[in-house]
Motif scaffolding. Structure first.
Motif, PDB file in Angstrom:
ATOM      1  N   GLN A   6      50.591  22.966  49.252  1.00 24.18           N
ATOM      2  CA  GLN A   6      50.358  22.951  47.807  1.00 24.18           C
ATOM      3  C   GLN A   6      48.993  23.536  47.471  1.00 24.18           C
ATOM      4  OE1 GLN A   6      50.888  18.749  47.136  1.00 24.18           O
ATOM      5  NE2 GLN A   6      53.084  18.947  46.725  1.00 24.18           N
ATOM      6  N   VAL A   7      47.981  23.161  48.248  1.00 19.79           N
ATOM      7  CA  VAL A   7      46.630  23.683  48.023  1.00 19.79           C
ATOM      8  C   VAL A   7      46.601  25.196  48.184  1.00 19.79           C
ATOM      9  CG1 VAL A   7      44.252  23.670  48.869  1.00 19.79           C
ATOM     10  CG2 VAL A   7      45.532  21.531  48.764  1.00 19.79           C
ATOM     11  N   LEU A   8      47.331  25.702  49.176  1.00 17.36           N
ATOM     12  CA  LEU A   8      47.322  27.131  49.476  1.00 17.36           C
ATOM     13  C   LEU A   8      48.400  27.915  48.723  1.00 17.36           C
ATOM     14  CD1 LEU A   8      46.797  26.900  53.349  1.00 17.36           C
ATOM     15  CD2 LEU A   8      45.072  27.405  51.604  1.00 17.36           C
ATOM     16  N   ASN A   9      49.302  27.192  48.064  1.00 15.89           N
ATOM     17  CA  ASN A   9      50.409  27.816  47.324  1.00 15.89           C
ATOM     18  C   ASN A   9      51.303  28.642  48.244  1.00 15.89           C
ATOM     19  OD1 ASN A   9      51.953  28.398  45.034  1.00 15.89           O
ATOM     20  ND2 ASN A   9      50.768  30.242  44.563  1.00 15.89           N
ATOM     21  N   ILE A  10      51.681  28.033  49.366  1.00 17.91           N
ATOM     22  CA  ILE A  10      52.558  28.687  50.334  1.00 17.91           C
ATOM     23  C   ILE A  10      53.771  27.797  50.593  1.00 17.91           C
ATOM     24  CG2 ILE A  10      50.738  30.025  51.437  1.00 17.91           C
ATOM     25  CD1 ILE A  10      50.539  27.901  53.596  1.00 17.91           C
ATOM     26  N   GLN A  11      54.816  28.383  51.168  1.00 18.98           N
ATOM     27  CA  GLN A  11      56.054  27.629  51.409  1.00 18.98           C
ATOM     28  C   GLN A  11      55.954  26.728  52.628  1.00 18.98           C
ATOM     29  OE1 GLN A  11      59.468  30.152  52.019  1.00 18.98           O
ATOM     30  NE2 GLN A  11      60.925  28.447  52.073  1.00 18.98           N
ATOM     31  N   TYR A  12      55.450  27.275  53.728  1.00 16.78           N
ATOM     32  CA  TYR A  12      55.356  26.531  54.982  1.00 16.78           C
ATOM     33  C   TYR A  12      53.895  26.257  55.328  1.00 16.78           C
ATOM     34  CZ  TYR A  12      60.095  28.475  55.642  1.00 16.78           C
ATOM     35  OH  TYR A  12      61.411  28.836  55.490  1.00 16.78           O
ATOM     36  N   PRO A  13      53.599  25.113  55.918  1.00 18.98           N
ATOM     37  CA  PRO A  13      52.202  24.801  56.271  1.00 18.98           C
ATOM     38  C   PRO A  13      51.803  25.468  57.590  1.00 18.98           C
ATOM     39  CG  PRO A  13      53.599  22.967  56.902  1.00 18.98           C
ATOM     40  CD  PRO A  13      54.500  23.973  56.225  1.00 18.98           C
ATOM     41  N   GLY A 172      47.135  25.870  71.140  1.00 19.10           N
ATOM     42  CA  GLY A 172      48.288  25.455  71.929  1.00 19.10           C
ATOM     43  C   GLY A 172      49.534  25.183  71.124  1.00 19.10           C
ATOM     44  N   ILE A 173      49.659  25.811  69.961  1.00 21.01           N
ATOM     45  CA  ILE A 173      50.818  25.570  69.083  1.00 21.01           C
ATOM     46  C   ILE A 173      51.512  26.897  68.811  1.00 21.01           C
ATOM     47  CG2 ILE A 173      51.579  24.719  66.833  1.00 21.01           C
ATOM     48  CD1 ILE A 173      48.912  23.051  66.826  1.00 21.01           C
ATOM     49  N   GLY A 174      52.836  26.909  68.979  1.00 26.35           N
ATOM     50  CA  GLY A 174      53.544  28.154  68.741  1.00 26.35           C
ATOM     51  C   GLY A 174      55.036  27.995  68.543  1.00 26.35           C
ATOM     52  N   ASP A 175      55.501  26.743  68.435  1.00 25.29           N
ATOM     53  CA  ASP A 175      56.929  26.517  68.180  1.00 25.29           C
ATOM     54  C   ASP A 175      57.098  25.276  67.311  1.00 25.29           C
ATOM     55  OD1 ASP A 175      56.429  24.402  69.903  1.00 25.29           O
ATOM     56  OD2 ASP A 175      57.823  25.068  71.463  1.00 25.29           O
ATOM     57  N   GLY A 176      58.360  24.938  67.029  1.00 24.87           N
ATOM     58  CA  GLY A 176      58.630  23.814  66.149  1.00 24.87           C
ATOM     59  C   GLY A 176      58.230  22.473  66.730  1.00 24.87           C
ATOM     60  N   LYS A 177      58.352  22.329  68.038  1.00 30.97           N
ATOM     61  CA  LYS A 177      57.919  21.079  68.670  1.00 30.97           C
ATOM     62  C   LYS A 177      56.410  20.897  68.508  1.00 30.97           C
ATOM     63  CE  LYS A 177      61.597  20.505  72.131  1.00 30.97           C
ATOM     64  NZ  LYS A 177      62.416  21.680  71.777  1.00 30.97           N
ATOM     65  N   ALA A 187      47.963  15.777  61.283  1.00 33.54           N
ATOM     66  CA  ALA A 187      47.678  17.046  60.621  1.00 33.54           C
ATOM     67  C   ALA A 187      48.732  17.319  59.550  1.00 33.54           C
ATOM     68  CB  ALA A 187      47.649  18.181  61.639  1.00 33.54           C
ATOM     69  N   GLN A 188      48.396  18.195  58.622  1.00 33.73           N
ATOM     70  CA  GLN A 188      49.350  18.575  57.573  1.00 33.73           C
ATOM     71  C   GLN A 188      49.964  19.947  57.803  1.00 33.73           C
ATOM     72  OE1 GLN A 188      48.266  18.162  53.524  1.00 33.73           O
ATOM     73  NE2 GLN A 188      47.329  16.166  53.768  1.00 33.73           N
ATOM     74  N   GLY A 189      49.544  20.612  58.858  1.00 34.62           N
ATOM     75  CA  GLY A 189      50.069  21.933  59.152  1.00 34.62           C
ATOM     76  C   GLY A 189      49.451  22.461  60.421  1.00 34.62           C
ATOM     77  N   LEU A 297      58.785  31.836  61.790  1.00 37.92           N
ATOM     78  CA  LEU A 297      58.337  30.727  60.937  1.00 37.92           C
ATOM     79  C   LEU A 297      59.514  29.844  60.522  1.00 37.92           C
ATOM     80  CD1 LEU A 297      55.685  32.272  61.027  1.00 37.92           C
ATOM     81  CD2 LEU A 297      55.447  31.889  58.554  1.00 37.92           C
ATOM     82  N   LYS A 298      60.628  30.474  60.190  1.00 39.13           N
ATOM     83  CA  LYS A 298      61.820  29.720  59.792  1.00 39.13           C
ATOM     84  C   LYS A 298      62.308  28.835  60.946  1.00 39.13           C
ATOM     85  CE  LYS A 298      66.378  30.406  57.647  1.00 39.13           C
ATOM     86  NZ  LYS A 298      67.272  29.867  58.690  1.00 39.13           N
ATOM     87  N   GLU A 299      62.336  29.401  62.144  1.00 41.14           N
ATOM     88  CA  GLU A 299      62.778  28.633  63.307  1.00 41.14           C
ATOM     89  C   GLU A 299      61.817  27.506  63.645  1.00 41.14           C
ATOM     90  OE1 GLU A 299      63.289  31.542  66.359  1.00 41.14           O
ATOM     91  OE2 GLU A 299      64.966  32.521  65.337  1.00 41.14           O
ATOM     92  N   MET A 300      60.513  27.736  63.466  1.00 38.45           N
ATOM     93  CA  MET A 300      59.534  26.678  63.724  1.00 38.45           C
ATOM     94  C   MET A 300      59.773  25.475  62.819  1.00 38.45           C
ATOM     95  SD  MET A 300      55.857  28.610  64.376  1.00 38.45           S
ATOM     96  CE  MET A 300      54.981  27.027  64.418  1.00 38.45           C
ATOM     97  N   VAL A 301      59.977  25.750  61.536  1.00 39.79           N
ATOM     98  CA  VAL A 301      60.182  24.658  60.579  1.00 39.79           C
ATOM     99  C   VAL A 301      61.499  23.939  60.858  1.00 39.79           C
ATOM    100  CG1 VAL A 301      60.572  24.138  58.145  1.00 39.79           C
ATOM    101  CG2 VAL A 301      58.751  25.729  58.808  1.00 39.79           C
ATOM    102  N   GLU A 302      62.545  24.698  61.130  1.00 41.60           N
ATOM    103  CA  GLU A 302      63.846  24.077  61.407  1.00 41.60           C
ATOM    104  C   GLU A 302      63.787  23.245  62.692  1.00 41.60           C
ATOM    105  OE1 GLU A 302      66.530  27.353  61.452  1.00 41.60           O
ATOM    106  OE2 GLU A 302      66.751  27.406  59.255  1.00 41.60           O
ATOM    107  N   GLU A 303      63.106  23.763  63.718  1.00 41.20           N
ATOM    108  CA  GLU A 303      62.993  23.024  64.971  1.00 41.20           C
ATOM    109  C   GLU A 303      62.175  21.747  64.776  1.00 41.20           C
ATOM    110  OE1 GLU A 303      61.968  23.886  69.663  1.00 41.20           O
ATOM    111  OE2 GLU A 303      60.756  24.875  68.140  1.00 41.20           O
ATOM    112  N   ALA A 304      61.126  21.827  63.954  1.00 42.98           N
ATOM    113  CA  ALA A 304      60.318  20.635  63.683  1.00 42.98           C
ATOM    114  C   ALA A 304      61.151  19.571  62.981  1.00 42.98           C
ATOM    115  CB  ALA A 304      59.103  21.004  62.831  1.00 42.98           C
ATOM    116  N   GLU A 305      61.963  19.987  62.008  1.00 44.35           N
ATOM    117  CA  GLU A 305      62.825  19.039  61.305  1.00 44.35           C
ATOM    118  C   GLU A 305      63.816  18.390  62.266  1.00 44.35           C
ATOM    119  OE1 GLU A 305      64.495  21.576  58.345  1.00 44.35           O
ATOM    120  OE2 GLU A 305      62.946  21.114  56.848  1.00 44.35           O
ATOM    121  N   THR A 306      64.421  19.192  63.126  1.00 44.09           N
ATOM    122  CA  THR A 306      65.359  18.660  64.125  1.00 44.09           C
ATOM    123  C   THR A 306      64.654  17.702  65.068  1.00 44.09           C
ATOM    124  OG1 THR A 306      66.707  20.663  64.042  1.00 44.09           O
ATOM    125  CG2 THR A 306      66.929  19.278  66.005  1.00 44.09           C
ATOM    126  N   GLN A 307      63.454  18.054  65.470  1.00 45.26           N
ATOM    127  CA  GLN A 307      62.695  17.224  66.397  1.00 45.26           C
ATOM    128  C   GLN A 307      62.389  15.855  65.789  1.00 45.26           C
ATOM    129  OE1 GLN A 307      62.321  18.218  69.366  1.00 45.26           O
ATOM    130  NE2 GLN A 307      60.959  16.704  70.255  1.00 45.26           N
TER     131      GLN A 307
END
Length: 327
Positions: A6-13, A172-177, A187-189, A297-307
């Motif tokens: 919201q602060v950055l006005n973007i869809q994904y964090p 060390g971050i690069g996927d939905g997990k 963290a928020q993103g 980015l889409k796969e990261m968010v979807e994988e995070a939700e599944t996780q």
């Protein structure tokens, strides 16, 4: 507290890390178009070059993007601050130095300011100076790193506990997990760099991308500890050469010269691992594909939700006593 997206006005964090002198408008725009926050890293580039990248990025996307100013790396800090103000850049990230004297000028211009920190002490100072968002970066990250060597898993909850500003995890971050883990730590993103190198839009040499695809978790090397200036790079012949010379008594001046952006460009843009270095984080061991930025980015968010859904079920099962037993 407002959420990071919201602060950055973007869809994904999801924020792109600054990539110094190999930054490109194409990749930054692709990240912003995909719903994240693309970033132009100033590195040691002169203001005219940075200005051209800002203009190109604006031509490629109407969505928010950031400019990263590495305070103690660039010799043009004051000019770059004025440049981003003049061009109405919506977000600026500050790294590699104390942001206290710079932050008020950016905030007064209505710019959202991100401060990249590596300890609770740094985070509290940046927040007190007026940073809107804090990126807490662990030692797993690529490129210039903190000599404190705190890992992401330990750093994030410590920073979150001590500040009120939104915190973004990096290193060390690069996927939905990894995204899910960062959110679980408070963290928020996330901010990612190495993973974005291995994408179709990234204008880097194929040899750089292939080196990432071939790497496992042990194929990075930290050089520069001797000089209190650690940098995490891929374990190429040039990196091993530097490491060997460092331990044989290389001078600080020689190290600075051999790790200048000219050698970064030679490795990353020319694909010459014999005569130049390639920055790379420990997440390299998880990279095995070259997706588009949008699909990544889409796969990261979807994988995070599944996780999170899976974790919720598994956690409930793990704390349920077996029949006939009590805690």
């Amino acid at each position: 507290m407002a959420l990071v997206n919201q602060v950055l006005n973007i869809q994904y964090p999801i924020i792109q890390g600054g990539m110094g002198n190999i930054s490109s408008a194409e990749l930054a725009a692709a990240v912003s178009e995909a719903g994240g926050l693309g970033t132009i890293g100033c590195g040691t580039m002169d203001p005219e070059t940075v200005e051209n990248l800002i203009v190109q990025t604006k031509e490629l996307t109407s969505k928010p993007f950031a400019v990263n100013i590495p305070i103690n790396v660039t010799p043009y800090t004051e000019k770059l601050v004025q440049l981003v103000i003049d061009h109405g850049v919506p977000v600026v990230s500050l790294s590699a130095g104390n942001p206290q004297s710079i932050l008020p000028h950016l905030s007064a211009a209505g710019i959202t300011v991100i401060a990249i920190v590596s300890s609770v002490k740094h985070a509290k100072k940046a927040e007190a100076a007026g940073a809107d968002i804090l990126v807490a970066e662990g030692f797993e990250a690529a490129g210039i790193n903190s000599p404190l060597e705190l890992t992401t898993f330990t750093l994030i909850p410590q920073v979150v506990r001590q500040v009120q500003a939104p915190v973004v995890a990096a290193g060390g971050i690069g996927d939905g997990k990894g995204l899910a883990a960062a959110l679980a730590l408070g963290a928020q993103g996330v901010q990612i760099g190495t993973r974005l190198i291995a994408t179709q839009e990234a204008p880097f040499h194929d040899e750089y991308k292939q080196t990432l695809l071939n790497a496992d978790g042990t194929d990075t090397l930290v050089i520069g500890r001797t000089f209190n200036r650690p940098r995490r790079v891929l374990a190429t012949p040039y990196a091993h050469h530097l490491d060997a010379h460092e331990h044989r008594g290389m001078t600080a001046e020689a190290y600075s010269e051999k790790t200048s952006e000219a050698f970064h460009i030679k490795g990353a843009l020319e694909g010459d691992g014999e005569n130049g270095f390639m920055n790379g984080g420990q997440i390299a061991g998880l990279i095995d594909s070259l997706p588009t930025v949008q699909s990544l980015l889409k796969e990261m968010v979807e994988e995070a939700e599944t996780q999170f859904r899976t974790l919720s079920v598994n956690f409930s099962k793990s704390i349920t006593p077996a029949p006939g037993k009590t805690f």
